[in-house]
Design a protein around this motif. Structure first.
Motif, PDB file in Angstrom:
ATOM      1  N   GLN A   1       0.846  -1.189   0.000  1.00  0.00           N
ATOM      2  CA  GLN A   1       0.000   0.000   0.000  1.00  0.00           C
ATOM      3  C   GLN A   1       0.884   1.242   0.000  1.00  0.00           C
ATOM      4  OE1 GLN A   1      -3.185  -0.352  -0.328  1.00  0.00           O
ATOM      5  NE2 GLN A   1      -3.990  -2.040   0.896  1.00  0.00           N
TER       6      GLN A   1
ATOM      7  N   GLU B   1      -6.997   0.562  -5.298  1.00  0.00           N
ATOM      8  CA  GLU B   1      -5.682   0.144  -5.763  1.00  0.00           C
ATOM      9  C   GLU B   1      -5.686   0.014  -7.289  1.00  0.00           C
ATOM     10  OE1 GLU B   1      -2.288  -0.585  -6.723  1.00  0.00           O
ATOM     11  OE2 GLU B   1      -2.498  -0.349  -4.546  1.00  0.00           O
TER      12      GLU B   1
ATOM     13  N   MET C   1      -2.065   4.319  -4.322  1.00  0.00           N
ATOM     14  CA  MET C   1      -3.523   4.300  -4.221  1.00  0.00           C
ATOM     15  C   MET C   1      -4.070   5.649  -4.676  1.00  0.00           C
ATOM     16  SD  MET C   1      -3.949   4.519  -0.064  1.00  0.00           S
ATOM     17  CE  MET C   1      -2.888   3.109   0.238  1.00  0.00           C
TER      18      MET C   1
ATOM     19  N   THR D   1      -8.349   3.135   2.238  1.00  0.00           N
ATOM     20  CA  THR D   1      -8.524   2.457   0.958  1.00  0.00           C
ATOM     21  C   THR D   1      -9.400   1.239   1.215  1.00  0.00           C
ATOM     22  OG1 THR D   1      -7.419   1.107  -0.732  1.00  0.00           O
ATOM     23  CG2 THR D   1      -6.270   1.353   1.354  1.00  0.00           C
TER      24      THR D   1
ATOM     25  N   ASN E   1      -8.171  -2.070   2.455  1.00  0.00           N
ATOM     26  CA  ASN E   1      -7.773  -2.178   3.865  1.00  0.00           C
ATOM     27  C   ASN E   1      -8.977  -2.292   4.794  1.00  0.00           C
ATOM     28  OD1 ASN E   1      -5.918  -1.944   6.200  1.00  0.00           O
ATOM     29  ND2 ASN E   1      -6.752   0.133   6.426  1.00  0.00           N
TER      30      ASN E   1
END
Length: 297
Positions: free
Chosen positions: A59, A101, A113, A164, A167
């Motif tokens: 990430q 993503e 991202m 994001t 996550n």
């Protein structure tokens, strides 16, 4: 000629616009630019059985690696996020844009991202590769629950990078706002007060459970259990016993439901045994390298 022979292939890849170590979706986490530092001893949890739908994501935001995620493209949900805990005041960010993503959608996408495009314009490739905002729009019983929570970060970009959908998982509102939030704060205070060095944290889900459906299609996996574990070998040996015995490594899990959802703290071995019976992992499943025991002990 030796210099040219070693330099040219790498340069060609850069000129072609293909990422080297600086990818979002990666083959492994074995490089600092591929989120190696987010993992204790640079080693990810082992024992997840191979599946074509599982993708490793470093990430990244602002061209910097932030944390590591193992993502299931089939269920559009992360299996875990691994991060380094940063001492913080526990304040939660406000008005952060939700991101996605790009490299899950296209290998030529940005390694960082990016915020979602305006509502309603998510194209098919994006929806096929990961969860989108519309998936959470009409499911009032679930909240977007972070695996790497922004309350465990301090730098503004580290906090922003937790927003994001790769996550987050659908967490039952009563669980997310109740026992899970309480445990998240308990960990923040414990690691703030008694971890002297770097604390590595892995938070994840069991890979069983129902699905959020949209337009008569399975869209996002709903975890049955949430779990978390931390590793901090350098801790305060003078901490109160009830805190000290939970170092250097400890874990916890809780049922993602409205009731019977207490978060239970357990040893790392007990947590791994619990997870082995509920996930697609092998007998060597291990969350931290050498169970968070330094090689020099």
């Amino acid at each position: 000629m030796g210099l040219t022979r070693h330099w040219w292939p790498a340069a060609l890849v850069v000129l072609m616009g293909l990422p080297l170590a600086w990818s979002g979706v990666v083959e492994d986490f074995n490089h600092v630019q591929r989120c190696k530092d987010s993992l204790y001893m640079g080693t990810p949890p082992r024992g997840y059985l191979g599946s074509p739908s599982l993708q490793r994501i470093c990430q990244r935001l602002g061209d910097k690696p932030r944390y590591a995620t193992l993502y299931d493209r089939r269920r559009h949900t992360p299996l875990y996020s691994a991060y380094t805990f940063k001492k913080s005041d526990g304040e939660k960010s406000v008005d952060q844009p939700w991101m996605y993503e790009p490299q899950l959608t296209s290998g030529r996408g940005s390694s960082n991202m990016e915020p979602f495009p305006p509502s309603g314009s998510s194209h098919m490739a994006l929806m096929e590769s990961q969860a989108v905002l519309e998936d959470f729009a009409d499911v009032v019983q679930y909240e977007r629950g972070h695996l790497n929570p922004d309350q465990h970060q301090a730098d503004p970009l580290d906090k922003a990078a937790t927003y994001t959908l790769t996550n987050v998982v659908p967490q039952v509102r009563e669980f997310n706002a109740g026992p899970w939030a309480h445990h998240r704060e308990l960990l923040r205070q414990r690691l703030n007060n008694y971890c002297r060095g770097t604390a590595h944290v892995v938070t994840g889900t069991t890979s069983t459970g129902n699905m959020i459906r949209r337009n008569n299609q399975d869209r996002v996996g709903i975890p049955e259990y949430m779990w978390t574990a931390y590793c901090c070998p350098d801790f305060d040996r003078n901490a109160p016993y009830l805190e000290r015995y939970r170092f250097p490594v400890f874990g916890a899990y809780g049922l993602n439901d409205k009731v019977n959802n207490a978060v239970v703290e357990v040893s790392i071995k007990t947590l791994e045994k619990f997870l082995k019976s509920r996930m697609d992992v092998d007998k060597n499943y291990q969350l931290f390298y050498n169970d968070c025991v330094p090689d020099d002990t």
